[in-house]
Design a protein around this motif. Structure first.
Motif, PDB file in Angstrom:
ATOM      1  N   GLN A   1      20.382  66.060  65.782  1.00  0.00           N
ATOM      2  CA  GLN A   1      20.412  64.625  66.067  1.00  0.00           C
ATOM      3  C   GLN A   1      21.163  63.869  64.982  1.00  0.00           C
ATOM      4  O   GLN A   1      21.947  62.963  65.275  1.00  0.00           O
ATOM      5  CB  GLN A   1      18.991  64.082  66.195  1.00  0.00           C
ATOM      6  CG  GLN A   1      18.316  64.438  67.504  1.00  0.00           C
ATOM      7  CD  GLN A   1      16.876  63.956  67.564  1.00  0.00           C
ATOM      8  OE1 GLN A   1      16.268  63.668  66.537  1.00  0.00           O
ATOM      9  NE2 GLN A   1      16.348  63.880  68.777  1.00  0.00           N
TER      10      GLN A   1
ATOM     11  N   MET B   1      24.799  64.592  65.457  1.00  0.00           N
ATOM     12  CA  MET B   1      25.300  63.880  66.638  1.00  0.00           C
ATOM     13  C   MET B   1      25.454  62.391  66.339  1.00  0.00           C
ATOM     14  O   MET B   1      26.409  61.760  66.801  1.00  0.00           O
ATOM     15  CB  MET B   1      24.355  64.083  67.832  1.00  0.00           C
ATOM     16  CG  MET B   1      24.421  65.480  68.422  1.00  0.00           C
ATOM     17  SD  MET B   1      26.065  65.921  68.992  1.00  0.00           S
ATOM     18  CE  MET B   1      26.270  64.808  70.336  1.00  0.00           C
ATOM     19  N   ASN B   2      24.531  61.821  65.577  1.00  0.00           N
ATOM     20  CA  ASN B   2      24.660  60.407  65.190  1.00  0.00           C
ATOM     21  C   ASN B   2      25.923  60.210  64.352  1.00  0.00           C
ATOM     22  O   ASN B   2      26.659  59.234  64.546  1.00  0.00           O
ATOM     23  CB  ASN B   2      23.430  59.945  64.415  1.00  0.00           C
ATOM     24  CG  ASN B   2      22.219  59.765  65.302  1.00  0.00           C
ATOM     25  OD1 ASN B   2      22.347  59.609  66.512  1.00  0.00           O
ATOM     26  ND2 ASN B   2      21.036  59.794  64.710  1.00  0.00           N
TER      27      ASN B   2
ATOM     28  N   ILE C   1      28.617  62.133  64.368  1.00  0.00           N
ATOM     29  CA  ILE C   1      29.780  62.349  65.236  1.00  0.00           C
ATOM     30  C   ILE C   1      29.989  61.160  66.158  1.00  0.00           C
ATOM     31  O   ILE C   1      31.124  60.700  66.346  1.00  0.00           O
ATOM     32  CB  ILE C   1      29.607  63.656  66.049  1.00  0.00           C
ATOM     33  CG1 ILE C   1      29.710  64.859  65.113  1.00  0.00           C
ATOM     34  CG2 ILE C   1      30.640  63.756  67.154  1.00  0.00           C
ATOM     35  CD1 ILE C   1      29.367  66.181  65.776  1.00  0.00           C
ATOM     36  N   SER C   2      28.911  60.636  66.725  1.00  0.00           N
ATOM     37  CA  SER C   2      29.069  59.487  67.632  1.00  0.00           C
ATOM     38  C   SER C   2      29.554  58.258  66.864  1.00  0.00           C
ATOM     39  O   SER C   2      30.354  57.478  67.377  1.00  0.00           O
ATOM     40  CB  SER C   2      27.764  59.189  68.363  1.00  0.00           C
ATOM     41  OG  SER C   2      26.756  58.796  67.457  1.00  0.00           O
ATOM     42  N   THR C   3      29.099  58.086  65.615  1.00  0.00           N
ATOM     43  CA  THR C   3      29.587  56.966  64.808  1.00  0.00           C
ATOM     44  C   THR C   3      31.079  57.109  64.543  1.00  0.00           C
ATOM     45  O   THR C   3      31.841  56.143  64.665  1.00  0.00           O
ATOM     46  CB  THR C   3      28.815  56.902  63.470  1.00  0.00           C
ATOM     47  OG1 THR C   3      27.427  56.792  63.736  1.00  0.00           O
ATOM     48  CG2 THR C   3      29.272  55.727  62.633  1.00  0.00           C
ATOM     49  N   GLU C   4      31.498  58.328  64.217  1.00  0.00           N
ATOM     50  CA  GLU C   4      32.927  58.568  63.983  1.00  0.00           C
ATOM     51  C   GLU C   4      33.728  58.381  65.265  1.00  0.00           C
ATOM     52  O   GLU C   4      34.838  57.830  65.245  1.00  0.00           O
ATOM     53  CB  GLU C   4      33.135  59.971  63.432  1.00  0.00           C
ATOM     54  CG  GLU C   4      32.653  60.149  62.017  1.00  0.00           C
ATOM     55  CD  GLU C   4      32.777  61.588  61.521  1.00  0.00           C
ATOM     56  OE1 GLU C   4      33.394  62.411  62.229  1.00  0.00           O
ATOM     57  OE2 GLU C   4      32.264  61.880  60.439  1.00  0.00           O
ATOM     58  N   ALA C   5      33.174  58.808  66.402  1.00  0.00           N
ATOM     59  CA  ALA C   5      33.874  58.640  67.678  1.00  0.00           C
ATOM     60  C   ALA C   5      34.022  57.166  68.027  1.00  0.00           C
ATOM     61  O   ALA C   5      35.087  56.722  68.489  1.00  0.00           O
ATOM     62  CB  ALA C   5      33.133  59.378  68.791  1.00  0.00           C
ATOM     63  N   VAL C   6      32.973  56.389  67.791  1.00  0.00           N
ATOM     64  CA  VAL C   6      33.041  54.941  68.057  1.00  0.00           C
ATOM     65  C   VAL C   6      34.083  54.301  67.152  1.00  0.00           C
ATOM     66  O   VAL C   6      34.885  53.464  67.587  1.00  0.00           O
ATOM     67  CB  VAL C   6      31.650  54.297  67.863  1.00  0.00           C
ATOM     68  CG1 VAL C   6      31.752  52.787  67.802  1.00  0.00           C
ATOM     69  CG2 VAL C   6      30.715  54.724  68.974  1.00  0.00           C
TER      70      VAL C   6
END
Length: 164
Positions: A43, A46-47, A49-54
């Motif tokens: 988790q 993933m947080n 990675i999702s922050t970097e993706a955003v």
């Protein structure tokens, strides 16, 4: 006595069963603890990675908007170049028509009889000032166009192009 032995065997069997169940439950408990720890780590990753993706998507959107704005700013330059090309083509066409007309006039005024060569020279000398005057007017219009390129250019080109 058989009952007592039977009860003792059942009690020992039950105690052995409880010991094996306790070991099994501890193993399952350890496995669940490790699973929970792995899930928490996933988790967190993933947080991240999702922050970097955003962040990447936001940056990509900014770049897209910047490129779109720069393309819109280039549109006026492209339109201006097209207008200049059209104007040059019109001026060239006008000069070509004028030179064709002057050449035709000279050809028509030149007599085919060699005896009248003096008269031909006189006609040519009379035509030269007209051609020079046309050239000077054309140069004045070009200077006026360079002073005010938008309005004067269209007016000068319209005036220079003869009606067809």
């Amino acid at each position: 006595m058989i009952i007592e032995i039977s009860v003792a065997v059942v009690a020992i069997a039950f105690a052995a069963l409880v010991v094996f169940l306790i070991q099994t439950l501890r193993s399952v408990s350890d496995l669940l603890g490790q699973t929970n720890m792995v899930i928490r780590e996933l988790q967190e990753q993933m947080n991240g990675i999702s922050t970097e993706a955003v962040e990447l998507l936001r940056h990509t959107n900014e770049v897209s908007v910047d490129v779109r704005n720069k393309l819109h700013s280039i549109d006026s330059v492209v339109d201006s170049v097209k207008n200049i090309g059209d104007a040059v083509q019109e001026v060239t066409s006008s000069v070509k028509q004028a030179s064709t007309a002057v050449a035709g006039t000279i050809r028509n005024s030149v007599p085919k009889d060699p005896k009248t060569a003096g008269e031909t020279a006189q006609h040519v000398l009379q035509t030269v000032p007209i051609v020079i005057e046309l050239w000077q007017k054309w140069r004045e219009r070009k200077k006026a166009e360079s002073a005010r390129p938008d309005e004067t250019h269209r007016t000068a080109v319209s005036a220079a192009v003869p009606n067809r």
